[in-house]
Design an enzyme around this catalytic site. Structure first.
Site, PDB file in Angstrom:
ATOM      1  CE  LYS A 127     -45.618   0.195   5.085  1.00 39.14           C
ATOM      2  NZ  LYS A 127     -46.695   0.878   4.385  1.00 39.14           N
TER       3      LYS A 127
HETATM    4  N1  PMP Z   1     -51.042  -1.790   0.584  1.00 41.38           N
HETATM    5  C1  PMP Z   1     -50.344  -0.649   0.705  1.00 41.38           C
HETATM    6  C2  PMP Z   1     -49.980   0.105  -0.520  1.00 41.38           C
HETATM    7  C3  PMP Z   1     -49.966  -0.177   1.969  1.00 41.38           C
HETATM    8  O1  PMP Z   1     -49.291   0.944   2.100  1.00 41.38           O
HETATM    9  C4  PMP Z   1     -50.353  -0.910   3.119  1.00 41.38           C
HETATM   10  C5  PMP Z   1     -49.982  -0.410   4.489  1.00 41.38           C
HETATM   11  N2  PMP Z   1     -48.743  -0.895   4.888  1.00 41.38           N
HETATM   12  C6  PMP Z   1     -51.081  -2.088   2.945  1.00 41.38           C
HETATM   13  C7  PMP Z   1     -51.403  -2.496   1.658  1.00 41.38           C
HETATM   14  C8  PMP Z   1     -51.522  -2.910   4.122  1.00 41.38           C
HETATM   15  O2  PMP Z   1     -50.433  -3.563   4.708  1.00 41.38           O
HETATM   16  P1  PMP Z   1     -50.449  -3.938   6.260  1.00 41.38           P
HETATM   17  O3  PMP Z   1     -51.651  -4.735   6.488  1.00 41.38           O
HETATM   18  O4  PMP Z   1     -49.200  -4.717   6.461  1.00 41.38           O
HETATM   19  O5  PMP Z   1     -50.460  -2.667   7.005  1.00 41.38           O
END
Ligand code: PMP
Length: 304
Positions: free
Chosen positions: A159
């Protein structure tokens, strides 16, 4: 979305006043996107404020940093405690939490290995990312012409801040076209994610979500919803999804920490409709779980 000011931000082990939480303009990350981050939420629960799956988020932060050789001098336990302390010191019942690990000041150029690695954690009150109406009645989605970054371009499994320029291109494109959220395809044309959400479709009572190998982030909400769906007796399949699977879905929804669970009402003007029974059943359990109101998922709520 405007940020609401609170009292303190945690920076490299210290609680710093909101207005003093500053970095130098020559910070490496500002120039090259050399940072990794998390998005976490804390919710009010009957036992007090609790951070949803905090340990899993901090683990993912470490993995994101590992891809870019960013070693930081804090253990996961340190960052878990720091996050809890921060929510407490800001006297928040519920909030969004943003940890950031970034290449700091002192080095420039594309070999970052000798640049400092700094850590900060901020939090502030933040409502429904795609709106309360969206959670209730669904939103409109459009497939972006921008493809999701490939694992051999910039691994989406990390991320990393720089990755989000890809999301920004997609999001701005579809907002300007009059839609609420983007769908990103990978370079092979398979569905991956929204700009900041995972994505599920429901067909004949079975849930489908793209595998991480197609470029989907290993979302913590995604993982929670797979557990919830299985516990409700649904089958969840991680498999390739093409855009017509979205057009012909019985139901579809986005999942993410910021967005939570948001039904998709239409994709590329093909109507899916109001939120269906599977989406609603999953929403109901999930919204109880995050608020510590569901006995089966209390472990996910890490009390501050
Ligand atoms: N996909 C992307 C590209 C994201 O940025 C996020 C947010 N973190 C998610 C999916 C969802 O992840 P999470 O449920 O861990 O927030």
């Amino acid at each position: 979305m405007p940020i609401t000011e609170v009292k303190k931000i945690w920076m490299n082990g210290k609680m710093v006043d909101w207005h003093d939480a500053k970095i130098h303009v020559l910070t490496h990350a500002l120039h090259y996107g050399s940072a990794v981050f998390e998005g976490i939420r804390a919710y009010k629960t009957p036992e007090g404020p609790a951070v949803f799956r905090l340990s899993d988020h901090i683990k993912r932060l470490r993995n994101s940093a590992k891809v870019y050789f960013m070693d930081y001098g804090f253990t996961d336990e340190d960052l878990i405690q720091a996050t809890k302390d921060l929510v407490k010191v800001n006297e928040l019942d519920s909030c969004y939490i943003r940890p950031l690990v970034y290449r700091g000041y002192g080095e420039m150029g594309l070999n970052p290995l000798s640049a400092d690695v700094d850590v900060l954690i901020a939090c502030w009150p933040w409502g429904a990312y795609l709106g309360e109406e969206g959670i209730k009645h669904g939103i409109t989605a459009k497939v972006s012409s921008f493809r999701r970054i490939d694992s051999n371009v910039m691994p989406p499994a990390s991320k990393a801040s720089g990755n989000y320029l890809n999301s920004i291109l997609a999001k701005v494109e579809i907002i300007k076209a009059g839609y609420n959220e983007a769908v990103l395809l990978n370079t092979q044309g398979l569905v991956t994610d929204g700009s900041g959400e995972n994505l599920f479709v429901v067909k004949d009572g079975v849930l489908y979500t793209p595998p991480t190998s197609d470029g989907a982030l290993e979302g913590i909400t995604r993982d929670s919803l797979i557990t919830v769906a299985n516990d409700l007796g649904y089958t969840v399949v991680e498999d390739h999804i093409v855009r017509s699977d979205l057009y012909l879905a019985d139901e579809a929804f986005y999942s993410g920490t910021a967005a939570e669970v948001v039904p998709i009402r239409e994709v590329d003007d093909r109507v899916i409709g109001e939120p269906g029974p599977v989406t609603k059943a999953i929403q109901e359990v999930f919204f109880k779980a995050i608020k510590g109101e569901h006995p089966d998922y209390k472990d996910w709520c890490e009390l501050v």
